[in-house]
Design a protein around this motif. Structure first.
Motif, short mmCIF file in Angstrom:
data_model
loop_
_atom_site.label_atom_id
_atom_site.label_comp_id
_atom_site.label_asym_id
_atom_site.label_seq_id
_atom_site.Cartn_x
_atom_site.Cartn_y
_atom_site.Cartn_z
N HIS A 69 -83.31 145.98 -99.26
CA HIS A 69 -83.13 145.51 -97.76
C HIS A 69 -84.33 145.74 -97.06
O HIS A 69 -85.00 144.83 -96.49
CB HIS A 69 -81.83 146.11 -97.18
CG HIS A 69 -81.56 145.52 -96.06
ND1 HIS A 69 -82.07 145.79 -94.81
CD2 HIS A 69 -80.77 144.31 -95.31
CE1 HIS A 69 -81.84 145.44 -93.77
NE2 HIS A 69 -81.02 144.32 -94.09
N SER A 72 -87.29 143.69 -97.91
CA SER A 72 -87.07 142.09 -97.33
C SER A 72 -87.53 142.22 -95.82
O SER A 72 -87.93 141.09 -95.53
CB SER A 72 -85.75 141.60 -97.72
OG SER A 72 -85.52 141.54 -98.86
N SER A 208 -99.39 152.31 -112.65
CA SER A 208 -99.92 151.14 -112.06
C SER A 208 -100.23 151.34 -110.60
O SER A 208 -101.41 150.72 -110.14
CB SER A 208 -99.21 149.74 -112.39
OG SER A 208 -99.33 148.86 -111.27
N VAL A 211 -103.45 153.39 -110.16
CA VAL A 211 -104.90 152.91 -110.26
C VAL A 211 -105.16 152.15 -109.11
O VAL A 211 -106.44 152.20 -108.66
CB VAL A 211 -104.73 151.83 -111.43
CG1 VAL A 211 -105.95 151.03 -111.66
CG2 VAL A 211 -104.34 152.52 -112.90
N LYS A 212 -104.03 151.74 -108.14
CA LYS A 212 -104.43 150.77 -107.04
C LYS A 212 -104.79 151.54 -105.99
O LYS A 212 -105.45 151.35 -104.76
CB LYS A 212 -103.46 149.85 -106.77
CG LYS A 212 -102.88 148.71 -107.80
CD LYS A 212 -101.90 148.08 -107.30
CE LYS A 212 -101.35 147.14 -108.41
NZ LYS A 212 -100.18 146.59 -108.12
#
Lengths: 214, 214, 214
Positions: A69, A72, A208, A211-212
């Motif tokens: 929720h 969104s 992941s 890494v960002k």
């Protein structure tokens, strides 16, 4: 040196990090009850712990829905939306597979807690605790090596669980002549082993994100 | 005529296309070893080929991780990030299911390489070769019809594999009275059949890339 | 009051909403044939209805491919691309699992349509009709509460199907001593139960679309 956009967003995020921590903390709690359940010999106690795992599974569902929720409803998120979605989904999956495994024990009347069942339960607990450590550290990213070490350990726990499962199934095929019992036990062991796979999925999402953001 | 943004990016990409090709080439290699394994009668040779598939599965994992790392670290990618992620993941899945099928043969002591096992292995090899052809052509997109033909063939191989699997399972249920043997064989056949499904998944990703870039 | 960007885009979309409706309407049709099939005692009629489900599964595939093609070819879409992808994929999955369940009945010669098979088929039909209602309302979003009520009912149907499945499997383990028959029936029931899971997946996507657009 690259700009770390993270340090600006992070202090403002009051929504997502608490949800991540509630999710992983609920998982740790579920895994502890699992270990207790597979080590108890009292049917009443077992039944009670099963009900507790059922309750924790519902708690996990609520946290997941709340996170979806927020995803969104919010334009700005601390990490990529798909990473948040994947992280929370995989933590939820671990809890679901723990619940699925004890539901099968209950339903199929699998009363004998064999050594591989106990071992897999312990591995799930270890992996859940490592995951919680990594999740807690995510919010400031000050201790990257601590997060990385936790994800490496989750990966090696998953490999260990794979071996325990494979050996258990091979033994089952050799020793259990009642095929219906083979099917039941295989279903229970498979749900437990999949729980460690889902822990690894969560660890991969964290990898992941690292890494960002580092 | 629409602008083909691709021709400008493509010559600069030195990272992703070599990774795609290494992944699909590693898959072709794995599928060849599989066909060799299911056709050998020497247990020593079988064991050796099994070890080789295990090694190739690790190579595949490294290529996948390297690609995910590049995806996280690069802002500009030759295709949509989710397509790259899906393509490399599905190629990795094919290798994983090949490995999973031979691991089960080994672990469950399935020594009899039945005609459907051999047929499915051959279909996996064919499908892997078609996939590699399509992947190699992706980097310049000069020969779109060649890519399309390969993906059509992968789809029809998958349908063929479905039929082989269905017939094999139906026969197994009718002829094998030992249910534990049914479970073992069904597990092995199912892993092989799923490998062709994953090839089709990869072909579908390529189809979607084509629509966007041609 | 927030700007509803939707009202501007929606009247222009002539592509996606008709595809969504064709997909969910094709699912309703498939589920009706399923209920008819599990309630017929004539082998000829059963065979004919099986062929009809096979045909509808192909129709579903075409609608899915057409939607993916439109997604790739259009820059502007009425909802987030990943939501459209997920919605159409899950509707397609329901049809696939219905087809998969009757294919197994046919292939495994499961002729006895037990009460749990009939009950699961009815639940699939109910859930498909609720899904179609929600999908039809998506195009104008004027009746949000009607959509929400449908998704809530889909969730409770899925819980009901879970219970039917669990009880059926537990009974099977206790009463069916032929393990090969256990495997067959478990495969059929499992495909039916998964169809209701996929309906719930579709309902969850719709829930997420609602949060973003209302």
């Amino acid at each position: 040196m690259s700009l770390n956009i993270f340090q600006y967003f992070q202090p403002k995020d009051k929504k997502f990090f608490p949800l991540f921590e509630r999710a992983s903390s609920n998982l740790v709690q579920t895994s502890k009850v699992l270990v207790e359940l597979v080590n108890t010999s009292s049917p009443e106690k077992k039944r009670e712990l099963y009900k507790e795992i059922e309750r924790l599974e519902h708690v996990g569902d609520s946290i997941t829905h709340e996170t979806f929720h927020e995803l969104s409803a919010n334009f700005i998120t601390p990490f990529d939306r798909e990473d948040i979605h994947a992280l929370v989904s995989s933590v939820d999956d671990v809890v679901d597979y723990i619940h699925g495994s004890v539901k099968r024990m209950e339903l199929y009347k699998v009363d004998q807690m064999t050594p591989p069942i106990i071992k897999l339960a312990e591995l799930i607990q270890k992996s859940s605790e490592e995951l919680h450590t990594a999740v807690v550290e995510l919010k400031n990213l000050k201790n990257i090596s601590k997060i990385k070490e936790a994800t490496v350990r989750i990966n090696s726990i998953e490999n260990h669980a794979d071996d325990v499962f494979d050996t258990a199934i091979a033994n089952l095929f050799e020793t259990e002549k009642n095929a219906v019992e083979v099917i039941k036990m295989k279903d229970v062991l498979s749900a437990l082993e999949t729980a460690t796979d889902k822990c690894e999925d969560a660890a991969n999402v964290i990898g992941s994100i690292l890494v960002k953001h580092s």
